[in-house]
Design an enzyme around this catalytic site. Structure first.
Site, short mmCIF file in Angstrom:
data_model
loop_
_atom_site.label_atom_id
_atom_site.label_comp_id
_atom_site.label_asym_id
_atom_site.label_seq_id
_atom_site.Cartn_x
_atom_site.Cartn_y
_atom_site.Cartn_z
N LYS A 75 0.82 -1.22 0.00
CA LYS A 75 0.00 0.00 0.00
C LYS A 75 0.86 1.27 0.00
O LYS A 75 2.06 1.23 0.28
CB LYS A 75 -0.92 -0.03 1.23
CG LYS A 75 -1.96 -1.15 1.20
CD LYS A 75 -2.89 -1.04 2.41
CE LYS A 75 -3.98 -2.10 2.39
NZ LYS A 75 -4.92 -1.91 3.54
N TYR A 128 -12.54 -2.03 -3.27
CA TYR A 128 -13.02 -2.08 -1.88
C TYR A 128 -14.54 -1.93 -1.79
O TYR A 128 -15.05 -1.55 -0.73
CB TYR A 128 -12.32 -1.00 -1.06
CG TYR A 128 -10.93 -1.41 -0.59
CD1 TYR A 128 -10.74 -2.51 0.25
CD2 TYR A 128 -9.80 -0.68 -0.97
CE1 TYR A 128 -9.48 -2.88 0.69
CE2 TYR A 128 -8.53 -1.05 -0.53
CZ TYR A 128 -8.39 -2.15 0.31
OH TYR A 128 -7.13 -2.51 0.76
N ASN A 147 -1.91 0.32 6.86
CA ASN A 147 -1.38 -0.93 7.41
C ASN A 147 -0.55 -1.72 6.39
O ASN A 147 -0.44 -2.94 6.49
CB ASN A 147 -2.50 -1.76 8.04
CG ASN A 147 -3.61 -2.08 7.07
OD1 ASN A 147 -3.52 -1.73 5.90
ND2 ASN A 147 -4.63 -2.77 7.55
N HIS A 161 -2.27 -5.41 1.64
CA HIS A 161 -3.56 -6.09 1.47
C HIS A 161 -3.28 -7.53 1.07
O HIS A 161 -2.35 -7.80 0.31
CB HIS A 161 -4.37 -5.43 0.34
CG HIS A 161 -5.52 -6.30 -0.10
ND1 HIS A 161 -6.74 -6.29 0.54
CD2 HIS A 161 -5.61 -7.26 -1.06
CE1 HIS A 161 -7.53 -7.20 -0.03
NE2 HIS A 161 -6.87 -7.80 -1.01
N GLU A 170 -9.85 -10.68 -7.42
CA GLU A 170 -8.92 -9.55 -7.25
C GLU A 170 -7.75 -9.64 -8.25
O GLU A 170 -7.35 -8.62 -8.82
CB GLU A 170 -8.41 -9.52 -5.81
CG GLU A 170 -9.51 -9.15 -4.82
CD GLU A 170 -9.10 -9.25 -3.35
OE1 GLU A 170 -9.95 -8.98 -2.50
OE2 GLU A 170 -7.95 -9.61 -3.06
P1 ADP Z 1 -7.89 -6.56 5.95
O1 ADP Z 1 -7.09 -5.63 5.06
O2 ADP Z 1 -7.07 -7.07 7.11
O3 ADP Z 1 -8.57 -7.66 5.18
P2 ADP Z 1 -10.53 -5.29 6.15
O4 ADP Z 1 -10.91 -6.06 4.92
O5 ADP Z 1 -11.43 -5.40 7.33
O6 ADP Z 1 -9.04 -5.68 6.64
O7 ADP Z 1 -10.40 -3.75 5.81
C1 ADP Z 1 -9.83 -3.34 4.59
C2 ADP Z 1 -8.90 -2.18 4.86
O8 ADP Z 1 -9.66 -1.07 5.32
C3 ADP Z 1 -7.87 -2.41 5.97
O9 ADP Z 1 -6.72 -3.11 5.55
C4 ADP Z 1 -7.54 -0.98 6.36
O10 ADP Z 1 -6.64 -0.36 5.45
C5 ADP Z 1 -8.90 -0.30 6.25
N1 ADP Z 1 -9.60 -0.29 7.53
C6 ADP Z 1 -10.18 -1.36 8.15
N2 ADP Z 1 -10.71 -0.99 9.33
C7 ADP Z 1 -10.47 0.34 9.48
C8 ADP Z 1 -10.74 1.31 10.49
N3 ADP Z 1 -11.41 0.99 11.60
N4 ADP Z 1 -10.33 2.58 10.28
C9 ADP Z 1 -9.67 2.93 9.16
N5 ADP Z 1 -9.37 2.07 8.15
C10 ADP Z 1 -9.74 0.78 8.31
MG MG Z 2 -10.09 -7.59 3.75
#
Ligand code: ADP
Ligand code: MG
Length: 139
Positions: A10, A50, A113, A116, A127
């Site tokens: 990212k 997303y 974070n 992905h 994807e």
């Molecule tokens: P993952 O990437 O671990 O699969 P999710 O699919 O739940 O997590 O969420 C997609 C992305 O959305 C996360 O990787 C993160 O970048 C963002 N995200 C998720 N939860 C939050 C939050 N509470 N606040 C801000 N961004 C978030």
């Molecule tokens: Mg996810």
């Protein structure tokens, strides 16, 4: 079972020049990078990617973050690659990520974070197809 999964390095990570360090963790975990391309995601690409999160309060921020700088899109291959890469990435919130995971090592916060990874084999195929054609993938 040998599987393919989809990965994104990212913007928070590409901005800090961490592509090589993250790829070293991926390869160290036994996953093979069989396709890779650096792109600047358009708003349309990020919104589509997303779309499952479109009702969530962070959707707008997520799309803005993902289009703020280049990303590296990747196809990873290996034994149980989908679950394996989820383990290697660590929990979504880096405060909860296990030692040695990519998010523990590099993530800034839950939104920024660093990586992905697909959450199921079915989503991995969807994807991968959004960003790669079969001819781009050399397994
Ligand atoms: P993952 O990437 O671990 O699969 P999710 O699919 O739940 O997590 O969420 C997609 C992305 O959305 C996360 O990787 C993160 O970048 C963002 N995200 C998720 N939860 C939050 C939050 N509470 N606040 C801000 N961004 C978030
Ligand atoms: Mg996810």
């Amino acid at each position: 079972m040998t599987q393919r999964t989809f990965s994104i390095i990212k913007p928070d990570a590409t901005k800090r020049n961490l592509t090589g360090k993250i790829n070293a963790v991926i390869e160290g975990a036994g996953l093979r990078i069989i396709a890779q391309r650096r792109i600047h995601m358009t708003e349309g690409q990020a919104k589509r990617f997303y779309e499952v999160h479109k009702e969530r309060p962070f959707y707008g921020e997520l799309v803005a973050t993902m289009t703020s700088a280049p990303v590296v899109v990747q196809v990873l291959e290996g034994e149980n690659a989908v679950a394996r890469y989820r383990e290697v990435m660590g929990a979504t919130n880096p405060d909860q990520a296990a030692e040695g995971t990519i998010r523990k090592l590099f993530a800034l916060n839950v939104g920024e974070n660093s990586v992905h990874g697909s959450d199921s084999l079915e989503n991995a195929a969807i994807e991968i197809a959004q960003f790669f054609s079969e001819a781009d993938i050399v397994g």
